[in-house]
Structure formats: C-alpha cells, structure tokens
Scaffold this motif. Structure first.
Motif, short mmCIF file in Angstrom:
data_model
loop_
_atom_site.label_atom_id
_atom_site.label_comp_id
_atom_site.label_asym_id
_atom_site.label_seq_id
_atom_site.Cartn_x
_atom_site.Cartn_y
_atom_site.Cartn_z
N PHE A 48 1.19 -0.98 0.17
CA PHE A 48 -0.28 0.48 -0.45
C PHE A 48 0.51 1.54 -0.69
CE2 PHE A 48 -1.97 -3.42 1.99
CZ PHE A 48 -3.39 -4.17 0.77
N TYR A 49 1.86 1.16 0.14
CA TYR A 49 3.51 2.33 0.12
C TYR A 49 3.33 2.40 -1.46
CZ TYR A 49 6.61 5.51 1.53
OH TYR A 49 8.21 6.31 1.62
N PRO A 50 2.70 3.87 -1.77
CA PRO A 50 3.08 3.81 -3.31
C PRO A 50 4.23 3.83 -3.84
CG PRO A 50 1.85 6.24 -2.32
CD PRO A 50 2.70 5.04 -1.39
N PRO A 51 5.59 4.15 -3.39
CA PRO A 51 6.48 3.24 -3.81
C PRO A 51 7.35 2.06 -4.33
CG PRO A 51 7.55 5.48 -2.42
CD PRO A 51 6.03 5.09 -2.37
N LEU A 52 6.75 1.27 -2.96
CA LEU A 52 6.81 -0.14 -3.07
C LEU A 52 5.40 -0.79 -3.89
CD1 LEU A 52 7.83 -0.40 0.57
CD2 LEU A 52 9.28 -0.24 -1.45
N ARG A 53 5.06 -0.95 -3.60
CA ARG A 53 3.66 -1.27 -4.38
C ARG A 53 3.60 -0.77 -6.22
NH1 ARG A 53 -2.05 -1.93 -4.26
NH2 ARG A 53 -3.27 -1.37 -6.46
N ALA A 54 4.49 0.31 -6.46
CA ALA A 54 5.03 0.13 -7.58
C ALA A 54 5.62 -0.73 -8.14
CB ALA A 54 5.66 1.52 -8.40
N ASP A 55 6.21 -1.63 -7.19
CA ASP A 55 7.55 -2.58 -7.11
C ASP A 55 6.69 -3.86 -7.89
OD1 ASP A 55 9.60 -0.53 -7.76
OD2 ASP A 55 10.35 -1.77 -5.65
N LEU A 56 5.77 -3.92 -6.70
CA LEU A 56 5.38 -5.52 -6.52
C LEU A 56 4.19 -4.98 -7.36
CD1 LEU A 56 4.24 -4.93 -2.75
CD2 LEU A 56 6.06 -6.62 -3.90
N VAL A 57 3.52 -4.20 -8.59
CA VAL A 57 3.28 -4.22 -9.25
C VAL A 57 3.65 -4.47 -10.35
CG1 VAL A 57 0.97 -2.85 -10.68
CG2 VAL A 57 1.18 -2.79 -8.23
N GLY A 58 4.67 -4.42 -10.54
CA GLY A 58 5.43 -4.59 -11.59
C GLY A 58 5.71 -6.02 -11.98
N MET A 59 5.67 -6.76 -10.86
CA MET A 59 6.20 -7.97 -10.65
C MET A 59 5.20 -9.22 -10.90
SD MET A 59 7.94 -8.25 -6.70
CE MET A 59 8.75 -10.33 -6.36
N VAL A 60 3.93 -8.67 -11.22
CA VAL A 60 2.86 -9.31 -11.72
C VAL A 60 3.09 -9.87 -12.84
CG1 VAL A 60 0.38 -9.55 -12.12
CG2 VAL A 60 1.21 -8.55 -10.05
N PRO A 61 2.59 -11.50 -12.91
CA PRO A 61 2.89 -11.49 -13.84
C PRO A 61 2.15 -10.60 -15.42
CG PRO A 61 3.15 -13.52 -12.54
CD PRO A 61 2.54 -12.30 -12.02
N PRO A 62 2.40 -10.07 -16.52
CA PRO A 62 1.87 -9.93 -17.40
C PRO A 62 1.05 -10.81 -18.43
CG PRO A 62 4.49 -9.27 -18.11
CD PRO A 62 3.73 -10.90 -17.09
N ALA A 63 0.75 -12.07 -18.10
CA ALA A 63 -0.59 -12.45 -18.43
C ALA A 63 -1.94 -12.45 -16.96
CB ALA A 63 -0.28 -13.93 -18.26
N LEU A 64 -1.43 -12.12 -16.30
CA LEU A 64 -2.73 -11.72 -14.94
C LEU A 64 -3.20 -10.06 -14.72
CD1 LEU A 64 -0.97 -13.53 -12.26
CD2 LEU A 64 -2.58 -14.09 -13.23
N PRO A 65 -4.62 -10.46 -15.18
CA PRO A 65 -5.30 -9.07 -15.54
C PRO A 65 -5.49 -7.93 -14.29
CG PRO A 65 -6.41 -10.78 -14.80
CD PRO A 65 -5.00 -11.70 -14.85
N ASN A 66 -5.12 -6.78 -13.89
CA ASN A 66 -5.70 -5.80 -13.05
C ASN A 66 -4.51 -5.84 -12.16
OD1 ASN A 66 -6.58 -3.85 -12.05
ND2 ASN A 66 -8.79 -4.18 -11.61
N PRO A 67 -3.26 -6.25 -12.51
CA PRO A 67 -2.15 -6.19 -11.55
C PRO A 67 -1.95 -5.47 -9.75
CG PRO A 67 -1.03 -5.23 -13.57
CD PRO A 67 -2.34 -5.45 -13.46
N GLY A 68 -2.93 -4.02 -10.10
CA GLY A 68 -3.30 -3.30 -9.22
C GLY A 68 -4.45 -3.88 -7.93
N LEU A 69 -5.20 -4.19 -8.14
CA LEU A 69 -6.32 -5.21 -7.74
C LEU A 69 -5.34 -6.44 -7.49
CD1 LEU A 69 -8.98 -5.34 -7.11
CD2 LEU A 69 -9.47 -6.22 -8.66
N LEU A 70 -4.94 -6.31 -7.38
CA LEU A 70 -3.99 -8.32 -7.31
C LEU A 70 -2.83 -8.40 -6.42
CD1 LEU A 70 -3.27 -10.45 -10.49
CD2 LEU A 70 -5.88 -10.59 -8.82
N VAL A 71 -2.10 -6.67 -6.25
CA VAL A 71 -1.45 -6.70 -5.64
C VAL A 71 -2.36 -6.02 -4.60
CG1 VAL A 71 0.00 -4.37 -4.10
CG2 VAL A 71 0.48 -6.08 -6.54
N THR A 72 -3.57 -5.54 -4.67
CA THR A 72 -4.61 -4.94 -3.33
C THR A 72 -4.81 -6.24 -2.71
OG1 THR A 72 -4.97 -2.98 -4.43
CG2 THR A 72 -6.70 -3.83 -2.57
N ILE A 73 -5.66 -7.29 -3.10
CA ILE A 73 -6.46 -8.37 -2.70
C ILE A 73 -5.12 -9.18 -1.48
CG2 ILE A 73 -6.96 -10.09 -3.28
CD1 ILE A 73 -8.25 -8.93 -5.54
N THR A 74 -3.44 -9.53 -2.23
CA THR A 74 -2.88 -10.03 -1.66
C THR A 74 -2.60 -8.91 -0.71
OG1 THR A 74 -1.01 -9.09 -3.13
CG2 THR A 74 -2.07 -11.65 -3.24
#
Length: 142
Positions: A48-74
């Motif tokens: 949830f901390y914006p600079p770190l969140r951006a890294d986590l969103v970038g880690m989501v495999p490209p084949a998965l939809p809505n990386p931001g939502l997945l990071v929030t859910i996890t």
C-alpha cells in the motif's frame, strides 16, 4: 531481506519477552507467531505504500489481469493472516492460508526475476527465502 530481518527480530524480541515473564510468549512457537506476524505486517505495508507498491505491481506476471487489484487483494490477505496467526484459535488456519498464499504468489517472484523487474533478490535467493518463510509459518502450527 527486510522480511527475514522482521521475522528474526520479531521472533527474538518475543522470546526475550517470554523469558522476561510474559506468559503468552513463553515458548518458541508463540514467539515464532510474532515473528511471522511482524514479517507479514512489513510486507503488507509494501502493498500500500506507493513507491513499494509500484514495484509489486510490476512483479505481477503480464498474463494476469489487473495487477493493481491483485496487489491490493494479496496485501489484504497478508494483513488478515498476520492478525490471524497471533490469535491462538485462528493461528493454525491463518498459518495454513499464509503458506498457500506464499505458494500461489511465488510465480510472480519467478516472473519478476526472469524479467528483471522490481527490486529484490535473484531467483535462487528468492527461492531459499520463500522456503524459510513457508517453514516459519508451518512451524507455528501446533
């Protein structure tokens, strides 16, 4: 590496508190639950901390939809697990769920390492650390 430090500091601090007379922490298993909880509180913060969140969103495999939502859910699941592992009645289920979550999220670590995105360790080190975290959560189950 920071999650490992949180795990170790939380465990060590709780063991010291147990030795100092806090009965609820007098034992390696309750102390380990504190370490696991602290580790997951730290990783939840990153979701949830914006600079770190951006890294986590970038880690989501490209084949998965809505990386931001997945990071929030996890992040929410990690927070629930961190709290749950501290409550004796829910600790076994929470630890099992955290283990399942770590296994489910590991492909994102592999994908990130292969794509060389986000901060972090190479895949070999990531794998070893993930096994340590899974083992720590498993050891909290009576």
């Amino acid at each position: 590496m920071e999650p490992l430090l949180a795990l170790l500091v939380g465990f060590g601090g709780a063991r010291l508190a147990g030795a100092a007379g806090i009965d609820a922490l007098d034992g390696w298993q309750p102390a380990l639950r504190v370490g696991v909880a602290l580790m997951f509180l730290l990783t939840t913060f990153a979701h949830f901390y914006p600079p770190l969140r951006a890294d986590l969103v970038g880690m989501v495999p490209p084949a998965l939809p809505n990386p931001g939502l997945l990071v929030t859910i996890t992040g929410v699941l990690e927070l629930a697990g961190a709290v749950g592992v501290l409550i004796p009645a829910t600790a076994p289920l929470a630890a099992a769920c955290l283990i399942a979550l770590m296994i489910a999220m590991f492909p994102a670590n592999v994908s990130a390492a292969r794509r060389k995105v986000a901060q972090g360790d190479p895949i070999g080190r990531r794998t070893v650390l993930q096994l340590v975290y899974i083992a720590a959560a498993a050891l909290t189950i009576p």
